[in-house]
Design a protein around this motif. Structure first.
Motif, PDB file in Angstrom:
ATOM      1  N   LYS A 124       0.782  -1.211  -0.033  1.00  0.00           N
ATOM      2  CA  LYS A 124       0.010   0.022  -0.055  1.00  0.00           C
ATOM      3  C   LYS A 124       0.796   1.229   0.051  1.00  0.00           C
ATOM      4  N   VAL A 125       0.974   1.947  -1.068  1.00  0.00           N
ATOM      5  CA  VAL A 125       2.214   2.850  -1.327  1.00  0.00           C
ATOM      6  C   VAL A 125       1.549   4.285  -1.236  1.00  0.00           C
ATOM      7  N   GLU A 126       0.401   4.411  -1.558  1.00  0.00           N
ATOM      8  CA  GLU A 126      -0.230   5.719  -1.892  1.00  0.00           C
ATOM      9  C   GLU A 126      -0.426   6.434  -0.409  1.00  0.00           C
ATOM     10  N   ARG A 127      -0.274   7.956  -0.640  1.00  0.00           N
ATOM     11  CA  ARG A 127      -0.358   8.583   0.848  1.00  0.00           C
ATOM     12  C   ARG A 127      -1.873   8.627   1.358  1.00  0.00           C
ATOM     13  N   ALA A 128      -2.894   8.792   0.260  1.00  0.00           N
ATOM     14  CA  ALA A 128      -4.222   8.456   0.619  1.00  0.00           C
ATOM     15  C   ALA A 128      -4.715   7.241   1.069  1.00  0.00           C
ATOM     16  N   PRO A 129      -5.369   7.167   2.286  1.00  0.00           N
ATOM     17  CA  PRO A 129      -5.770   5.818   2.501  1.00  0.00           C
ATOM     18  C   PRO A 129      -6.612   5.265   1.785  1.00  0.00           C
ATOM     19  N   ALA A 130      -7.776   5.980   0.761  1.00  0.00           N
ATOM     20  CA  ALA A 130      -8.765   5.502   0.198  1.00  0.00           C
ATOM     21  C   ALA A 130      -8.780   6.026  -1.179  1.00  0.00           C
ATOM     22  N   GLY A 170       0.844   6.687 -16.570  1.00  0.00           N
ATOM     23  CA  GLY A 170       1.054   5.820 -17.553  1.00  0.00           C
ATOM     24  C   GLY A 170       0.090   5.293 -18.330  1.00  0.00           C
ATOM     25  N   PRO A 171       0.286   4.155 -19.284  1.00  0.00           N
ATOM     26  CA  PRO A 171      -0.533   3.774 -20.169  1.00  0.00           C
ATOM     27  C   PRO A 171      -2.001   3.204 -19.330  1.00  0.00           C
ATOM     28  N   ASP A 172      -3.028   3.529 -19.740  1.00  0.00           N
ATOM     29  CA  ASP A 172      -4.344   2.905 -19.228  1.00  0.00           C
ATOM     30  C   ASP A 172      -4.507   1.637 -19.744  1.00  0.00           C
ATOM     31  N   LEU A 173      -4.517   0.552 -19.254  1.00  0.00           N
ATOM     32  CA  LEU A 173      -4.830  -0.818 -20.056  1.00  0.00           C
ATOM     33  C   LEU A 173      -6.021  -1.369 -19.669  1.00  0.00           C
ATOM     34  N   GLY A 174      -6.912  -0.520 -19.033  1.00  0.00           N
ATOM     35  CA  GLY A 174      -8.264  -0.975 -18.678  1.00  0.00           C
ATOM     36  C   GLY A 174      -8.626  -1.766 -17.384  1.00  0.00           C
ATOM     37  N   PRO A 175      -9.269  -3.045 -17.413  1.00  0.00           N
ATOM     38  CA  PRO A 175      -9.444  -3.586 -15.946  1.00  0.00           C
ATOM     39  C   PRO A 175      -8.169  -3.789 -15.302  1.00  0.00           C
ATOM     40  N   GLN A 176      -7.090  -4.265 -16.019  1.00  0.00           N
ATOM     41  CA  GLN A 176      -5.891  -4.537 -15.392  1.00  0.00           C
ATOM     42  C   GLN A 176      -5.090  -3.329 -14.696  1.00  0.00           C
ATOM     43  N   THR A 177      -5.106  -2.030 -15.432  1.00  0.00           N
ATOM     44  CA  THR A 177      -4.762  -1.010 -14.679  1.00  0.00           C
ATOM     45  C   THR A 177      -5.393  -0.429 -13.551  1.00  0.00           C
ATOM     46  N   LYS A 178      -6.746  -0.659 -13.651  1.00  0.00           N
ATOM     47  CA  LYS A 178      -7.863  -0.353 -12.601  1.00  0.00           C
ATOM     48  C   LYS A 178      -7.266  -1.152 -11.273  1.00  0.00           C
ATOM     49  N   LEU A 179      -7.509  -2.601 -11.278  1.00  0.00           N
ATOM     50  CA  LEU A 179      -6.885  -3.396 -10.324  1.00  0.00           C
ATOM     51  C   LEU A 179      -5.778  -3.031  -9.933  1.00  0.00           C
ATOM     52  N   GLU A 180      -4.708  -2.748 -10.465  1.00  0.00           N
ATOM     53  CA  GLU A 180      -3.234  -2.451  -9.981  1.00  0.00           C
ATOM     54  C   GLU A 180      -3.369  -1.073  -9.315  1.00  0.00           C
ATOM     55  N   THR A 181      -4.254  -0.164  -9.642  1.00  0.00           N
ATOM     56  CA  THR A 181      -4.427   1.202  -8.945  1.00  0.00           C
ATOM     57  C   THR A 181      -5.123   0.831  -7.611  1.00  0.00           C
ATOM     58  N   ILE A 182      -5.993   0.271  -7.617  1.00  0.00           N
ATOM     59  CA  ILE A 182      -6.857  -0.154  -6.432  1.00  0.00           C
ATOM     60  C   ILE A 182      -6.208  -0.735  -5.229  1.00  0.00           C
ATOM     61  N   GLY A 183      -5.264  -1.489  -5.963  1.00  0.00           N
ATOM     62  CA  GLY A 183      -4.307  -2.417  -4.990  1.00  0.00           C
ATOM     63  C   GLY A 183      -3.130  -1.679  -4.466  1.00  0.00           C
ATOM     64  N   ARG A 184      -3.001  -0.256  -4.920  1.00  0.00           N
ATOM     65  CA  ARG A 184      -2.039   0.304  -3.935  1.00  0.00           C
ATOM     66  C   ARG A 184      -2.633   1.108  -2.821  1.00  0.00           C
ATOM     67  N   TYR A 185      -3.856   0.986  -2.521  1.00  0.00           N
ATOM     68  CA  TYR A 185      -4.535   1.772  -1.469  1.00  0.00           C
ATOM     69  C   TYR A 185      -4.984   0.665  -0.211  1.00  0.00           C
ATOM     70  N   PRO A 186      -5.154   1.203   0.832  1.00  0.00           N
ATOM     71  CA  PRO A 186      -5.598  -0.021   1.859  1.00  0.00           C
ATOM     72  C   PRO A 186      -7.237  -0.138   1.857  1.00  0.00           C
ATOM     73  N   PHE A 187      -7.853   1.089   1.217  1.00  0.00           N
ATOM     74  CA  PHE A 187      -9.144   0.964   1.309  1.00  0.00           C
ATOM     75  C   PHE A 187      -9.727   1.422   0.073  1.00  0.00           C
ATOM     76  N   CYS A 188     -11.046   0.781  -0.503  1.00  0.00           N
ATOM     77  CA  CYS A 188     -11.400   1.391  -1.968  1.00  0.00           C
ATOM     78  C   CYS A 188     -12.906   1.820  -1.441  1.00  0.00           C
ATOM     79  N   LEU A 189     -13.465   2.864  -1.918  1.00  0.00           N
ATOM     80  CA  LEU A 189     -15.021   3.049  -1.782  1.00  0.00           C
ATOM     81  C   LEU A 189     -15.683   2.537  -2.808  1.00  0.00           C
TER      82      LEU A 189
END
Length: 249
Positions: A124-130, A170-189
């Motif tokens: 969880k590398v992002e500064r924002a928690p969510a 970086g490049p937006d590869l659709g669902p793969q990029t979305k999951l990778e982005t969410i995975g960098r945060y502790p919580f997802c709304l």
């Protein structure tokens, strides 16, 4: 083409696009799919995407033909799904609702949870928690107000076409990029656009697949659809307006 192969016609578009026939999973029973309206009389079944119901008016039903009402959208956003005068035209209802003739849920494929729970949790590398992803302006659930209130207390990184404060790096590869982005945060709304029983969408499942905790606002029976218990935490403002609970799954 094999003889007597049943023809199934998609009469309406899927929102603004023709239904992608190549994306339909293979059937155990051989059928032919088409978007060609000129073949209406040949079709054994005709599928209508209910959110495009204004395109239905010029269709003619032939004897013995089955008409299918298809929608993955909330009945709250498309109340025509609850209109008996409209729905009487259809023989089969195919929606996310468990009581439909054909149940078509947002649930991932069989065995998805066994795969997910054995995956390593991303750092969880992002500064924002969510984090929050949203592209639609539909707001029957009150999610806009919830995000505005929450953002007064903690940082929320918002992605998507609707009111973003962050952009994909970086490049937006659709669902793969979305999951990778969410995975960098502790919580997802995980905030649905409306509140309706059984309406549990990818908002719930994407965070679980990404190794992130979903904070869920949506279907009152959402816990039925996930392999973990729900801990309800009713937001103070939700008590005043008698809204469904915000839940950490």
């Amino acid at each position: 083409m094999p003889p007597n192969r049943p023809l199934i016609l998609f009469w309406t578009r899927w929102f603004k696009k023709a239904v992608d026939l190549d994306a339909i999973p293979r059937c155990d029973f051989p059928v032919e799919w088409t978007n060609d309206r000129s073949r209406l009389a040949e079709a054994v079944a005709v599928i209508f995407h209910v959110p495009n119901f204004e395109e239905i008016a010029d269709a003619r039903k032939y004897p013995g033909q089955l008409w299918v009402a298809w929608s993955m959208e909330s009945i709250v956003n498309y109340p025509v799904l609850a209109d008996p005068a409209f729905m009487r035209h259809f023989d089969i209802v195919m929606t996310y609702e468990t009581g439909s003739d054909v149940w078509s849920p947002y649930l991932p494929g069989a065995g998805w949870w066994d795969v997910v729970r054995h995956k390593p949790i991303p750092p969880k590398v992002e500064r924002a928690p969510a984090v929050h992803f949203q592209s639609s302006s539909f707001n029957k659930s009150g999610r806009d107000k919830f995000i505005a209130e929450l953002s007064q207390h903690i940082a929320v990184d918002c992605y998507g076409r609707y009111q973003p404060n962050r952009q994909i790096a970086g490049p937006d590869l659709g669902p793969q990029t979305k999951l990778e982005t969410i995975g960098r945060y502790p919580f997802c709304l995980a905030l649905e656009n409306s509140i309706a029983p059984d309406y549990v969408t990818e908002k719930m499942f994407d965070p679980l697949a990404a190794g992130t905790v979903p904070v869920y606002l949506g279907a009152p029976n959402a816990a039925v659809f996930v392999p973990t218990a729900a801990i309800s935490m009713l937001h103070p403002s939700a008590r005043r307006r008698s809204s469904p609970p915000i839940s950490v799954i």
